[in-house]
Design a protein around this motif. Sequence first.
Motif, PDB file in Angstrom:
ATOM      1  N   SER A  16       0.829  -1.207   0.000  1.00 44.75           N
ATOM      2  CA  SER A  16       0.000   0.000   0.000  1.00 44.75           C
ATOM      3  C   SER A  16       0.862   1.256   0.000  1.00 44.75           C
ATOM      4  O   SER A  16       0.561   2.228  -0.700  1.00 44.75           O
ATOM      5  CB  SER A  16      -0.917  -0.001   1.224  1.00 44.75           C
ATOM      6  OG  SER A  16      -1.838  -1.065   1.164  1.00 44.75           O
ATOM      7  N   SER A  69     -10.278   8.910   1.044  1.00 49.97           N
ATOM      8  CA  SER A  69      -9.415   7.751   1.284  1.00 49.97           C
ATOM      9  C   SER A  69      -9.263   7.479   2.777  1.00 49.97           C
ATOM     10  O   SER A  69      -9.257   6.319   3.208  1.00 49.97           O
ATOM     11  CB  SER A  69      -8.042   7.975   0.644  1.00 49.97           C
ATOM     12  OG  SER A  69      -7.409   9.119   1.178  1.00 49.97           O
ATOM     13  N   PHE A  73     -10.246   3.996   4.643  1.00 57.17           N
ATOM     14  CA  PHE A  73      -9.345   3.209   5.494  1.00 57.17           C
ATOM     15  C   PHE A  73      -9.986   2.911   6.848  1.00 57.17           C
ATOM     16  O   PHE A  73      -9.885   1.798   7.374  1.00 57.17           O
ATOM     17  CB  PHE A  73      -8.028   3.956   5.698  1.00 57.17           C
ATOM     18  CG  PHE A  73      -6.999   3.672   4.639  1.00 57.17           C
ATOM     19  CD1 PHE A  73      -6.537   2.384   4.428  1.00 57.17           C
ATOM     20  CD2 PHE A  73      -6.485   4.693   3.858  1.00 57.17           C
ATOM     21  CE1 PHE A  73      -5.582   2.112   3.454  1.00 57.17           C
ATOM     22  CE2 PHE A  73      -5.542   4.438   2.883  1.00 57.17           C
ATOM     23  CZ  PHE A  73      -5.094   3.144   2.671  1.00 57.17           C
ATOM     24  N   PRO A  82      -6.736  -6.180   1.116  1.00 52.46           N
ATOM     25  CA  PRO A  82      -5.468  -5.704   0.545  1.00 52.46           C
ATOM     26  C   PRO A  82      -5.629  -4.931  -0.757  1.00 52.46           C
ATOM     27  O   PRO A  82      -4.945  -3.924  -0.975  1.00 52.46           O
ATOM     28  CB  PRO A  82      -4.666  -6.996   0.337  1.00 52.46           C
ATOM     29  CG  PRO A  82      -5.685  -8.094   0.332  1.00 52.46           C
ATOM     30  CD  PRO A  82      -6.786  -7.642   1.244  1.00 52.46           C
ATOM     31  N   ASN A  85      -7.099  -1.559   0.038  1.00 57.37           N
ATOM     32  CA  ASN A  85      -6.086  -0.745   0.723  1.00 57.37           C
ATOM     33  C   ASN A  85      -5.137  -0.101  -0.277  1.00 57.37           C
ATOM     34  O   ASN A  85      -4.746   1.064  -0.116  1.00 57.37           O
ATOM     35  CB  ASN A  85      -5.298  -1.603   1.709  1.00 57.37           C
ATOM     36  CG  ASN A  85      -6.122  -2.008   2.923  1.00 57.37           C
ATOM     37  OD1 ASN A  85      -7.193  -1.461   3.156  1.00 57.37           O
ATOM     38  ND2 ASN A  85      -5.635  -2.976   3.673  1.00 57.37           N
ATOM     39  N   CYS A  86      -4.745  -0.837  -1.284  1.00 60.51           N
ATOM     40  CA  CYS A  86      -3.842  -0.287  -2.304  1.00 60.51           C
ATOM     41  C   CYS A  86      -4.522   0.830  -3.091  1.00 60.51           C
ATOM     42  O   CYS A  86      -3.907   1.856  -3.391  1.00 60.51           O
ATOM     43  CB  CYS A  86      -3.372  -1.398  -3.245  1.00 60.51           C
ATOM     44  SG  CYS A  86      -2.248  -2.584  -2.482  1.00 60.51           S
ATOM     45  N   ALA A  89      -4.815   3.815  -0.805  1.00 60.53           N
ATOM     46  CA  ALA A  89      -3.494   4.419  -0.619  1.00 60.53           C
ATOM     47  C   ALA A  89      -3.101   5.248  -1.835  1.00 60.53           C
ATOM     48  O   ALA A  89      -2.522   6.330  -1.708  1.00 60.53           O
ATOM     49  CB  ALA A  89      -2.447   3.328  -0.363  1.00 60.53           C
TER      50      ALA A  89
END
Length: 254
Positions: A16, A69, A73, A82, A85-86, A89
């Motif tokens: 991330s 964002s 989160f 995952p 999250n990327c 990010a």
Amino acid sequence: MTDWFATAIIGPGRLSLFFMMLAFATAFAFIRISTRMIRADVSWWPGNVTPGGLHIHHVVFGLVMMLVSGFGFIALANYHTPAANCVLAAVFGVGAALVLDEFALVLHLRDVYWTEEGRTSIDAVFVAFAITVLFVLGVHPLGFSGADVDTDDAATTIASIVLLVVQYGLATIVLLKGKIWTGLFGLFFPPLLVVGAVRLGRPRSPWARWRYGSRPEKMRSANRREDTLRGPANRAKIRVQEALAGRFDGDSTS
């Protein structure tokens, strides 16, 4: 290269951060190209966003992206996501780049994008990107490494606290002396803090105002160091800044 990426980035859970770093750099490059095209009055480039004649600066879009964002989160904090999250990010990285690119506007509360004061934005972007790269590579400031401290051992706990107080105390002194880069990178490489703390402060720094006002010989030495050592380095930094971000002058048109 693939093996290194899997071992150094994916394995330790820094994917991330990598996406944030990549998005940050890409967004900064794009927005600087855009503002330079607007400044050059390139006819086919879309130009500023001005609904109803109101110029909406890109810091506004950056703030919205950072808020979205950040909320994402928090909402997904208790889930294993995952891929999301990327994505979040990357959105945060784009937003951070847009905000920091106009950091000087926020600081001065006026449009100083192409003025001398506008260089502050480039400094902020460089510092943020450099720190992000260090985190991506697994280099952390003392106290942020994620390593567990044996709280059952009183001596170890006390030593850790003292070490943290000393390091961040030295960092404060270095920053007060006007050595921003030394202070920030010293958090990752502590010997830099010792060097920065014992050397003279910069002549326009808070430390110089407080400590050198009644010591003219110290102020003369600080001015001499600024001219002989920092002068060439600062000119080189300005050349790099203008190569990446465009020429700064008195024209605040974007």
